[in-house]
Scaffold this active site. Structure first.
Site, PDB file in Angstrom:
ATOM      1  N   ASP A  36       0.850  -1.191   0.000  1.00  0.00           N
ATOM      2  CA  ASP A  36       0.000   0.000   0.000  1.00  0.00           C
ATOM      3  C   ASP A  36       0.884   1.239   0.000  1.00  0.00           C
ATOM      4  O   ASP A  36       2.036   1.185   0.423  1.00  0.00           O
ATOM      5  CB  ASP A  36      -0.918   0.000   1.241  1.00  0.00           C
ATOM      6  CG  ASP A  36      -2.175   0.818   1.025  1.00  0.00           C
ATOM      7  OD1 ASP A  36      -3.245   0.221   0.763  1.00  0.00           O
ATOM      8  OD2 ASP A  36      -2.105   2.069   1.109  1.00  0.00           O
ATOM      9  N   TYR A 158     -11.660   8.138 -14.727  1.00  0.00           N
ATOM     10  CA  TYR A 158     -11.736   6.874 -13.979  1.00  0.00           C
ATOM     11  C   TYR A 158     -12.267   5.759 -14.877  1.00  0.00           C
ATOM     12  O   TYR A 158     -11.721   4.645 -14.896  1.00  0.00           O
ATOM     13  CB  TYR A 158     -12.639   7.087 -12.757  1.00  0.00           C
ATOM     14  CG  TYR A 158     -12.803   5.909 -11.836  1.00  0.00           C
ATOM     15  CD1 TYR A 158     -11.852   5.608 -10.860  1.00  0.00           C
ATOM     16  CD2 TYR A 158     -13.943   5.102 -11.899  1.00  0.00           C
ATOM     17  CE1 TYR A 158     -12.017   4.535  -9.991  1.00  0.00           C
ATOM     18  CE2 TYR A 158     -14.115   4.031 -11.040  1.00  0.00           C
ATOM     19  CZ  TYR A 158     -13.153   3.751 -10.087  1.00  0.00           C
ATOM     20  OH  TYR A 158     -13.324   2.686  -9.225  1.00  0.00           O
TER      21      TYR A 158
HETATM   22  N1  LIG Z   1     -15.741   0.881  -3.333  1.00  0.00           N
HETATM   23  C1  LIG Z   1     -16.373   0.724  -4.482  1.00  0.00           C
HETATM   24  O1  LIG Z   1     -17.598   0.892  -4.563  1.00  0.00           O
HETATM   25  C2  LIG Z   1     -15.608   0.308  -5.721  1.00  0.00           C
HETATM   26  C3  LIG Z   1     -16.354   0.005  -6.876  1.00  0.00           C
HETATM   27  C4  LIG Z   1     -15.667  -0.390  -8.031  1.00  0.00           C
HETATM   28  C5  LIG Z   1     -14.295  -0.470  -8.030  1.00  0.00           C
HETATM   29  N2  LIG Z   1     -13.597  -0.156  -6.894  1.00  0.00           N
HETATM   30  C6  LIG Z   1     -12.151  -0.261  -6.961  1.00  0.00           C
HETATM   31  O2  LIG Z   1     -11.733  -1.134  -5.931  1.00  0.00           O
HETATM   32  C7  LIG Z   1     -10.370  -0.870  -5.596  1.00  0.00           C
HETATM   33  C8  LIG Z   1     -10.245  -0.761  -4.092  1.00  0.00           C
HETATM   34  O3  LIG Z   1     -11.036   0.326  -3.663  1.00  0.00           O
HETATM   35  P1  LIG Z   1     -11.676   0.434  -2.209  1.00  0.00           P
HETATM   36  O4  LIG Z   1     -13.090   0.797  -2.405  1.00  0.00           O
HETATM   37  O5  LIG Z   1     -11.319  -0.732  -1.393  1.00  0.00           O
HETATM   38  O6  LIG Z   1     -10.936   1.766  -1.722  1.00  0.00           O
HETATM   39  P2  LIG Z   1     -10.027   2.109  -0.448  1.00  0.00           P
HETATM   40  O7  LIG Z   1      -9.780   3.578  -0.572  1.00  0.00           O
HETATM   41  O8  LIG Z   1     -10.640   1.564   0.795  1.00  0.00           O
HETATM   42  O9  LIG Z   1      -8.678   1.309  -0.727  1.00  0.00           O
HETATM   43  C9  LIG Z   1      -7.759   1.709  -1.704  1.00  0.00           C
HETATM   44  C10 LIG Z   1      -6.357   1.462  -1.155  1.00  0.00           C
HETATM   45  O10 LIG Z   1      -5.427   1.769  -2.213  1.00  0.00           O
HETATM   46  C11 LIG Z   1      -4.337   2.470  -1.642  1.00  0.00           C
HETATM   47  N3  LIG Z   1      -3.681   3.278  -2.666  1.00  0.00           N
HETATM   48  C12 LIG Z   1      -4.132   4.413  -3.239  1.00  0.00           C
HETATM   49  N4  LIG Z   1      -3.237   4.882  -4.126  1.00  0.00           N
HETATM   50  C13 LIG Z   1      -2.195   4.021  -4.116  1.00  0.00           C
HETATM   51  C14 LIG Z   1      -0.962   3.965  -4.802  1.00  0.00           C
HETATM   52  N5  LIG Z   1      -0.606   4.923  -5.687  1.00  0.00           N
HETATM   53  N6  LIG Z   1      -0.128   2.931  -4.575  1.00  0.00           N
HETATM   54  C15 LIG Z   1      -0.461   1.974  -3.664  1.00  0.00           C
HETATM   55  N7  LIG Z   1      -1.612   1.989  -2.956  1.00  0.00           N
HETATM   56  C16 LIG Z   1      -2.471   2.998  -3.185  1.00  0.00           C
HETATM   57  C17 LIG Z   1      -4.953   3.313  -0.539  1.00  0.00           C
HETATM   58  O11 LIG Z   1      -3.981   3.746   0.412  1.00  0.00           O
HETATM   59  C18 LIG Z   1      -5.996   2.365   0.030  1.00  0.00           C
HETATM   60  O12 LIG Z   1      -5.461   1.603   1.097  1.00  0.00           O
HETATM   61  C19 LIG Z   1     -10.004   0.408  -6.358  1.00  0.00           C
HETATM   62  O13 LIG Z   1      -9.291   0.061  -7.522  1.00  0.00           O
HETATM   63  C20 LIG Z   1     -11.356   0.993  -6.730  1.00  0.00           C
HETATM   64  O14 LIG Z   1     -11.287   1.811  -7.875  1.00  0.00           O
HETATM   65  C21 LIG Z   1     -14.222   0.230  -5.748  1.00  0.00           C
END
Ligand SMILES: NC(=O)c1ccc[n+]([C@@H]2O[C@H](COP(=O)([O-])OP(=O)(O)OC[C@H]3O[C@@H](n4cnc5c(N)ncnc54)[C@H](O)[C@@H]3O)[C@@H](O)[C@H]2O)c1
Length: 260
Positions: A36, A158
């Protein structure tokens, strides 16, 4: 335990979907490098998992997935700690955006592409090279989104990055097949993680109503699918997109129609 003996790297592993997947993988017998951008939160997650009875099952690693040298170092770190890599879950991502005509490209385009698109490309490339070096085999799972397959508010950039994740997955499955590597993309819908939880209760209810069960998906429910996809039980799933959107993509709006 379906992941017994497997070594995995999970990016964005300190929060949300990534963290739930780390926990699930460990319970299924895997060892996991929690990667992370926040080393502090990755280390905290690793410590909590150790305290829960899984000492030595995880290690924390700082990585900015938008920098190839850091992603290469992350893969090398997993090999150093655990000896090899069997699975990479390219999951780190950032969201957000503004209406297209209000874009300032250096703020609204490049940063999201660097993390959500380049980060996945780098993960596929670095892990793919490691898989080949190990003599083949390996699974690449990457987090796309419902937005990777559709247009939506505030998501011009995005959506493009998440569409690229789907394309990368197809091409990786094709190119790496000769090395016995599988690649799969997942498209989550509305998941209850910090990305969504920052919004008002009213907006969260609207998001929930977009899914068939009328609730936000729990990150643990995504993790269950990722664990299956990483396992040998999913050997026939390759190059495709697995929707984990609770029906989001199959209906538009629930209507209160009179019987006719
Ligand atoms: N939550 C939703 O509804 C949803 C829906 C579709 C897709 N997603 C995708 O799921 C994935 C996880 O999202 P989430 O909802 O768990 O979000 P989250 O914000 O809880 O987790 C994302 C994690 O990625 C880390 N991160 C961010 N930039 C980074 C970088 N440059 N290098 C390394 N780590 C980095 C953050 O520190 C965080 O711990 C993402 O790719 C997001 O686009 C989420």
């Amino acid at each position: 335990m379906r992941l017994e003996g497997k070594i995995a790297i999970i990016t964005g592993g300190a929060s949300g979907i990534g963290l739930a997947t780390v926990q699930k993988f460990v319970r299924e017998g895997a060892k996991v490098l929690i990667a992370d951008i926040s080393l502090e939160r990755a280390q905290h997650a690793s410590d909590e998992i150790a305290a829960a009875g899984f000492d030595g099952a995880t290690a924390a690693c700082q990585v900015d997935v938008s920098v190839f040298a850091e992603v290469e170092a992350m893969v090398a770190r997993a090999v150093e700690v655990f000896g090899r890599v069997d699975v990479i879950f390219n999951n780190a991502g950032i969201a957000g955006g503004r209406p297209l005509l209000e874009h300032e490209p250096e703020k609204d385009y490049a940063p999201i592409l660097r993390v959500d698109q380049d980060g996945v490309y780098y993960g596929i490339l670095a892990a793919g090279r490691q898989f080949k070096k190990q003599g083949g085999g390996g699974v690449i799972i990457s987090t796309s989104s419902i937005y990777g397959e559709q247009a939506a508010e505030l998501s011009f950039t995005y959506s493009a990055a998440k569409a690229a994740v789907i394309s990368f997955t197809r091409s990786a499955a094709y190119e790496l097949a000769e090395h016995g590597v599988r690649a799969v993309a997942i498209t989550p819908g509305r998941v209850g993680t910090p990305i969504i939880n920052q919004f008002s209760d009213e907006l969260k209810a609207t998001f929930a109503a977009e899914q068939v069960r009328n609730k936000l998906t729990r990150p643990e429910e995504i993790a269950d699918v990722v664990a299956f996809l990483a396992s040998d039980e999913a050997n026939a799933i390759n190059g495709t997109v697995v929707s984990v959107d609770d029906g989001y993509s199959v209906f538009k709006q629930r209507l209160d129609l009179p019987v006719f």
